[in-house]
Scaffold this active site. Structure first.
Site, PDB file in Angstrom:
ATOM      1  N   CYS A 139      45.445  46.554  38.483  1.00 40.95           N
ATOM      2  CA  CYS A 139      46.825  47.014  38.587  1.00 40.95           C
ATOM      3  C   CYS A 139      47.262  47.026  40.049  1.00 40.95           C
ATOM      4  O   CYS A 139      46.490  47.361  40.934  1.00 40.95           O
ATOM      5  CB  CYS A 139      47.064  48.409  38.022  1.00 40.95           C
ATOM      6  SG  CYS A 139      46.667  48.573  36.295  1.00 40.95           S
ATOM      7  N   ARG A 149      45.678  41.378  41.044  1.00 44.22           N
ATOM      8  CA  ARG A 149      45.030  42.637  40.656  1.00 44.22           C
ATOM      9  C   ARG A 149      45.123  42.912  39.159  1.00 44.22           C
ATOM     10  O   ARG A 149      44.477  43.828  38.640  1.00 44.22           O
ATOM     11  CB  ARG A 149      45.665  43.807  41.406  1.00 44.22           C
ATOM     12  CG  ARG A 149      45.555  43.695  42.908  1.00 44.22           C
ATOM     13  CD  ARG A 149      46.275  44.837  43.571  1.00 44.22           C
ATOM     14  NE  ARG A 149      45.601  46.084  43.355  1.00 44.22           N
ATOM     15  CZ  ARG A 149      44.651  46.581  44.130  1.00 44.22           C
ATOM     16  NH1 ARG A 149      44.280  45.926  45.200  1.00 44.22           N
ATOM     17  NH2 ARG A 149      44.079  47.736  43.844  1.00 44.22           N
ATOM     18  N   TRP A 151      46.657  45.595  34.597  1.00 44.30           N
ATOM     19  CA  TRP A 151      45.426  45.144  33.960  1.00 44.30           C
ATOM     20  C   TRP A 151      45.065  46.265  32.993  1.00 44.30           C
ATOM     21  O   TRP A 151      44.700  47.368  33.403  1.00 44.30           O
ATOM     22  CB  TRP A 151      44.327  44.962  35.003  1.00 44.30           C
ATOM     23  CG  TRP A 151      43.060  44.361  34.463  1.00 44.30           C
ATOM     24  CD1 TRP A 151      42.791  43.042  34.266  1.00 44.30           C
ATOM     25  CD2 TRP A 151      41.880  45.068  34.067  1.00 44.30           C
ATOM     26  NE1 TRP A 151      41.518  42.884  33.772  1.00 44.30           N
ATOM     27  CE2 TRP A 151      40.940  44.112  33.635  1.00 44.30           C
ATOM     28  CE3 TRP A 151      41.532  46.412  34.019  1.00 44.30           C
ATOM     29  CZ2 TRP A 151      39.675  44.454  33.172  1.00 44.30           C
ATOM     30  CZ3 TRP A 151      40.269  46.765  33.555  1.00 44.30           C
ATOM     31  CH2 TRP A 151      39.352  45.776  33.144  1.00 44.30           C
ATOM     32  N   ASN A 183      47.852  53.208  39.025  1.00 44.79           N
ATOM     33  CA  ASN A 183      46.666  52.348  39.038  1.00 44.79           C
ATOM     34  C   ASN A 183      45.455  53.273  38.936  1.00 44.79           C
ATOM     35  O   ASN A 183      45.319  54.182  39.747  1.00 44.79           O
ATOM     36  CB  ASN A 183      46.653  51.560  40.361  1.00 44.79           C
ATOM     37  CG  ASN A 183      45.365  50.796  40.586  1.00 44.79           C
ATOM     38  OD1 ASN A 183      44.662  50.461  39.640  1.00 44.79           O
ATOM     39  ND2 ASN A 183      45.055  50.511  41.830  1.00 44.79           N
ATOM     40  N   GLY A 184      44.597  53.063  37.924  1.00 48.50           N
ATOM     41  CA  GLY A 184      43.419  53.921  37.770  1.00 48.50           C
ATOM     42  C   GLY A 184      43.288  54.389  36.332  1.00 48.50           C
ATOM     43  O   GLY A 184      43.909  53.827  35.422  1.00 48.50           O
ATOM     44  N   GLU A 243      25.383  32.380  40.990  1.00 49.02           N
ATOM     45  CA  GLU A 243      26.772  32.332  41.447  1.00 49.02           C
ATOM     46  C   GLU A 243      27.491  31.100  40.868  1.00 49.02           C
ATOM     47  O   GLU A 243      28.647  31.183  40.448  1.00 49.02           O
ATOM     48  CB  GLU A 243      26.805  32.325  42.982  1.00 49.02           C
ATOM     49  CG  GLU A 243      28.182  32.263  43.615  1.00 49.02           C
ATOM     50  CD  GLU A 243      29.128  33.388  43.204  1.00 49.02           C
ATOM     51  OE1 GLU A 243      28.691  34.379  42.597  1.00 49.02           O
ATOM     52  OE2 GLU A 243      30.337  33.264  43.471  1.00 49.02           O
ATOM     53  N   LYS A 250      30.787  31.304  38.455  1.00 44.00           N
ATOM     54  CA  LYS A 250      32.057  30.621  38.737  1.00 44.00           C
ATOM     55  C   LYS A 250      32.512  29.838  37.502  1.00 44.00           C
ATOM     56  O   LYS A 250      33.672  29.895  37.125  1.00 44.00           O
ATOM     57  CB  LYS A 250      31.936  29.658  39.933  1.00 44.00           C
ATOM     58  CG  LYS A 250      31.814  30.286  41.291  1.00 44.00           C
ATOM     59  CD  LYS A 250      33.022  31.051  41.777  1.00 44.00           C
ATOM     60  CE  LYS A 250      33.037  32.468  41.358  1.00 44.00           C
ATOM     61  NZ  LYS A 250      32.493  33.520  42.121  1.00 44.00           N
ATOM     62  N   GLU A 286      33.678  32.308  34.647  1.00 42.63           N
ATOM     63  CA  GLU A 286      34.892  33.115  34.798  1.00 42.63           C
ATOM     64  C   GLU A 286      36.162  32.297  34.904  1.00 42.63           C
ATOM     65  O   GLU A 286      37.224  32.775  34.522  1.00 42.63           O
ATOM     66  CB  GLU A 286      34.770  34.127  35.935  1.00 42.63           C
ATOM     67  CG  GLU A 286      34.667  33.572  37.318  1.00 42.63           C
ATOM     68  CD  GLU A 286      34.524  34.670  38.381  1.00 42.63           C
ATOM     69  OE1 GLU A 286      34.845  35.837  38.128  1.00 42.63           O
ATOM     70  OE2 GLU A 286      34.085  34.334  39.497  1.00 42.63           O
ATOM     71  N   HIS A 332       9.946  30.797  29.466  1.00 44.96           N
ATOM     72  CA  HIS A 332       9.735  32.030  28.690  1.00 44.96           C
ATOM     73  C   HIS A 332      10.852  32.270  27.680  1.00 44.96           C
ATOM     74  O   HIS A 332      10.998  33.370  27.173  1.00 44.96           O
ATOM     75  CB  HIS A 332       9.595  33.227  29.630  1.00 44.96           C
ATOM     76  CG  HIS A 332       8.420  33.110  30.546  1.00 44.96           C
ATOM     77  ND1 HIS A 332       7.123  33.254  30.111  1.00 44.96           N
ATOM     78  CD2 HIS A 332       8.339  32.791  31.863  1.00 44.96           C
ATOM     79  CE1 HIS A 332       6.288  33.057  31.115  1.00 44.96           C
ATOM     80  NE2 HIS A 332       7.012  32.770  32.193  1.00 44.96           N
ATOM     81  N   LYS A 338      41.106  41.119  40.289  1.00 39.88           N
ATOM     82  CA  LYS A 338      40.387  40.901  41.547  1.00 39.88           C
ATOM     83  C   LYS A 338      39.618  42.134  41.987  1.00 39.88           C
ATOM     84  O   LYS A 338      38.484  42.049  42.422  1.00 39.88           O
ATOM     85  CB  LYS A 338      41.412  40.509  42.608  1.00 39.88           C
ATOM     86  CG  LYS A 338      40.820  40.214  43.970  1.00 39.88           C
ATOM     87  CD  LYS A 338      40.200  38.851  43.977  1.00 39.88           C
ATOM     88  CE  LYS A 338      39.533  38.518  45.293  1.00 39.88           C
ATOM     89  NZ  LYS A 338      38.547  37.442  45.115  1.00 39.88           N
TER      90      LYS A 338
HETATM   91  O1  M6R Z   1      35.376  43.490  45.674  1.00 43.11           O
HETATM   92  P1  M6R Z   1      33.943  43.355  45.230  1.00 43.11           P
HETATM   93  O2  M6R Z   1      33.180  42.427  46.083  1.00 43.11           O
HETATM   94  O3  M6R Z   1      33.263  44.689  45.129  1.00 43.11           O
HETATM   95  O4  M6R Z   1      34.026  42.746  43.797  1.00 43.11           O
HETATM   96  C1  M6R Z   1      32.869  42.571  43.027  1.00 43.11           C
HETATM   97  C2  M6R Z   1      33.147  41.793  41.776  1.00 43.11           C
HETATM   98  O5  M6R Z   1      34.122  42.435  41.003  1.00 43.11           O
HETATM   99  C3  M6R Z   1      33.598  40.363  42.073  1.00 43.11           C
HETATM  100  O6  M6R Z   1      32.673  39.687  42.854  1.00 43.11           O
HETATM  101  C4  M6R Z   1      33.809  39.610  40.751  1.00 43.11           C
HETATM  102  O7  M6R Z   1      32.583  39.414  40.116  1.00 43.11           O
HETATM  103  C5  M6R Z   1      34.511  38.274  40.960  1.00 43.11           C
HETATM  104  N1  M6R Z   1      35.287  37.969  39.799  1.00 43.11           N
HETATM  105  C6  M6R Z   1      33.568  37.159  41.201  1.00 43.11           C
HETATM  106  O8  M6R Z   1      34.185  35.934  41.309  1.00 43.11           O
END
Ligand code: M6R
Length: 609
Positions: A2, A27, A74, A100-101, A482, A486, A489, A505, A604
């Site tokens: 948010c 956000r 969000w 927000n929260g 990672e 990517k 997501e 395994h 984000k």
């Molecule tokens: O702001 P932060 O680095 O604490 O955020 C952590 C995760 O929320 C963030 O890395 C998230 O996994 C992203 N979507 C990754 O691309």
């Protein structure tokens, strides 16, 4: 998680709010709304969906006002719908709130407010805030808000306006961030500084349990006890241009291409080739304290967690002390112990991730020492940790983290070398060799990015597949994780990452000609082992794409596709190997028509649990 925005000044308010919301859209983007006031007339406009739909709605039926607030959502409580979109109104229709929260005690508050006669129209937790303020309102919005926040449990950044106390915005913070922008007879509130930067660089950051009262004469600050506060004004150096796409189709692509510069900027001023040293006295933790550290834990989420894993391998190699990496969301609930000789490192690009912040607080409660690595100046995590090491990646707008990952690895490399120096685990010659290589990395990264077209072509040929396996070992394992994250997501394709040796395994059962494997195989201590793992995949009809050193002739017959990267020190290969994986995910996703900058269901900055 948010975004909230508010404006009071001489400009027409609607364009300022819409422009701000677009910059906060990363956000959250399942619904959006604004509320504006002119001549005691309050107008609320809300839509389900993105800001572009809100703009469309305002274009087809214009609204106008002198001051106002806005929100991009969000969803946590209540499905994404127009009714649940913010701003929310009180029973009189003269007061609105954006939030927000999460309000944890909203059900009990809702019950008692209902019993007192308040009418609820939504499924949200936020609606209790507006009714509470209504309950206490006796002409002064800040006084009613101060009373209301005493009853709220949970996390909130909120803003309220009322036609009964006009020309005023009240904002309060307990958890998620609020920045207040001080312009020339105009004032802004926002969840982050990006929307404000086009107008002013003078920013005040609210702390928890603080309230800002914005009026035409200026902004005043109080704590939740009602005491007046004198706040420091920060001058922000980020330029508004940093948050433009600058010719790139997506923020994500721009941010992928910014990585060489981000690594340069994060190293800048922190290494001395002449002295063969890393200079990291800036963290706020004394060299004596750091020298005495015998154990480390790195705590983070998502991509930052993967950077933490890279840090684990590197720190163990360079300083030979035990290092563990934990998910923030798990660590905060563990019965962990801290002692005098341990250091907890919290990595968060936003510096606001609720789980990481809670884990930091749990460490602090146990009197543990903490260091934050963050990209966001004055973020909650940066402020609350005992020490702070900033990454210099500039604002990252794409929801999928890319350039902040590289910046975090650069910060961790500096930290590892600095600790190794302090602990006399490395001599000057070896330090010099490593810092010289660190400085060469940006150029090597550029070489990979310049070959972008070949990655695009490769992605095209792998479009039909719905499952991918990512393999890596030792320091390449975090890169495999990672790369898979990517792809998942932004393209919504199933991807699994495993350490190469673990595949036998269980996951090996998945291998067939419908599940390609992306294998990260630089020449390092596990190279031969990875060769065996690839051979296990090939034997089972698997198709292997190998990210390999460009001079590796041996590998060419062992994999189906070669993705070459320049040669570097085995400790630093993740800076290079991650780039093709980011580009591969980006092209698969865009070719599938996915919205890579704002993937579904994500936000984000995750400021809720
Ligand atoms: O702001 P932060 O680095 O604490 O955020 C952590 C995760 O929320 C963030 O890395 C998230 O996994 C992203 N979507 C990754 O691309």
């Amino acid at each position: 998680m948010c975004g909230i925005i508010g404006y009071l000044g001489a400009k027409r308010v609607v364009p300022v709010l819409l422009d701000g919301l677009k910059k906060l859209e990363y956000r959250g983007y399942d619904s959006a709304g604004i509320a504006v006031v002119e001549d005691s007339q309050l107008t609320v406009r809300r839509v389900k969906g993105k800001i572009s739909l809100l703009e469309e709605s305002i274009r087809s039926s214009p609204v106008d006002g002198k001051f106002g607030i806005g929100h991009t959502r969000w969803a946590t409580h209540g499905s994404p719908s127009e009714e649940n979109a913010h701003p929310h109104q009180d029973c009189t229709g003269s007061l609105v709130v954006v939030h927000n929260g999460i309000i944890e005690n909203y059900l009990s508050l809702k019950k008692s407010l209902k019993e007192e006669g308040h009418k609820f129209l939504t499924e949200t937790d936020t609606e209790v805030i507006v009714h509470l303020i209504e309950k206490y309102f006796q002409g002064r919005l800040e006084e009613a808000t101060l009373k209301a926040v005493q009853e709220l449990d949970g996390a909130f950044a909120l803003a309220a306006i009322s036609t009964q106390d006009p020309d005023k915005i009240v904002a309060a913070k307990m958890g998620p961030p609020i920045a207040v922008g001080l312009g020339d007879k105009e004032y802004f509130i926002s969840s982050d500084i990006n929307p404000i930067l086009a107008y002013t660089r003078k920013i005040v950051f609210l702390e928890d349990e603080e309230l800002a009262v914005i009026e035409p004469e200026g902004v005043s600050f109080k704590n939740f006890k009602g005491n007046k506060l004198k706040k420091t004004v920060d001058e922000i150096t980020w330029s508004p241009l940093m948050i433009e796409k600058r010719g790139y189709k997506h923020f994500m692509l721009k941010e992928i291409f910014e990585q060489p510069q981000v690594v340069r900027d994060t190293l800048q001023g922190r290494i001395s080739l002449e002295r063969g040293k890393v200079l990291l006295e800036e963290t706020g933790l004394s060299p004596q304290l750091l020298k005495a550290i015998k154990r480390m834990v790195i705590v983070a989420c998502g991509t930052s967690y993967h950077a933490g894993l890279f840090g684990e391998y590197l720190l163990e190699n360079l300083i030979q002390i035990p290092v563990e990496v934990e998910f923030s969301s798990e660590y905060r609930y563990r019965d962990f112990k801290v002692d005098e000789e341990s250091l907890a490192v919290f990595i968060s690009q936003s510096g606001e991730t609720a789980d990481t912040l809670a884990a930091l607080r749990a460490v602090k409660e146990r009197k543990g020492k903490s260091l934050a690595i963050s990209n966001t100046v004055k973020s909650s995590i940066a402020r609350e940790a005992d020490g702070i090491l900033y990454t210099h990646a500039g604002p990252e707008i794409g929801v999928a983290a890319t350039k902040t990952f590289s910046a975090q690895m650069a910060a961790l490399a500096l930290l590892a070398l600095y600790l190794a120096q302090l602990k006399r685990k490395i001599d000057k010659k070896a330090t010099l060799t490593l810092i010289q290589e660190l400085q060469r990395l940006p150029h090597k990264m550029e070489i990979i990015l310049n070959a972008e077209k070949s990655l695009e072509k490769l992605a095209q040929s792998f479009l039909p597949y719905s499952h991918f396996l990512y393999l890596g070992r030792w320091i390449s394992f975090p890169v495999a994780l990672e790369g898979a994250l990517k792809l998942k997501e932004i393209s919504y394709i199933h991807a699994e990452a495993y350490p190469g040796g673990e595949m036998k395994h269980g996951p090996i059962a998945l291998i067939d000609n419908q599940m390609p494997t992306l294998a990260v195989i630089p020449k390092d201590r596990v190279y031969e082992k990875m060769m065996s793992n690839i051979s296990e995949v090939k034997t089972r009809n698997g198709h292997v794409l190998g990210v390999v050193f460009e001079d590796d002739e041996e590998i060419k017959d062992k994999v189906d596709e070669v993705i070459p990267i320049p040669v570097t020190d085995p400790l630093f290969t993740p800076f290079l190997t991650v780039l093709p994986l980011q580009l591969f995910a980006y092209y698969i996703a865009t070719k599938r028509g996915a919205d890579v900058d704002q993937p579904r269901n994500l936000a984000k900055s995750v400021t809720v649990e």
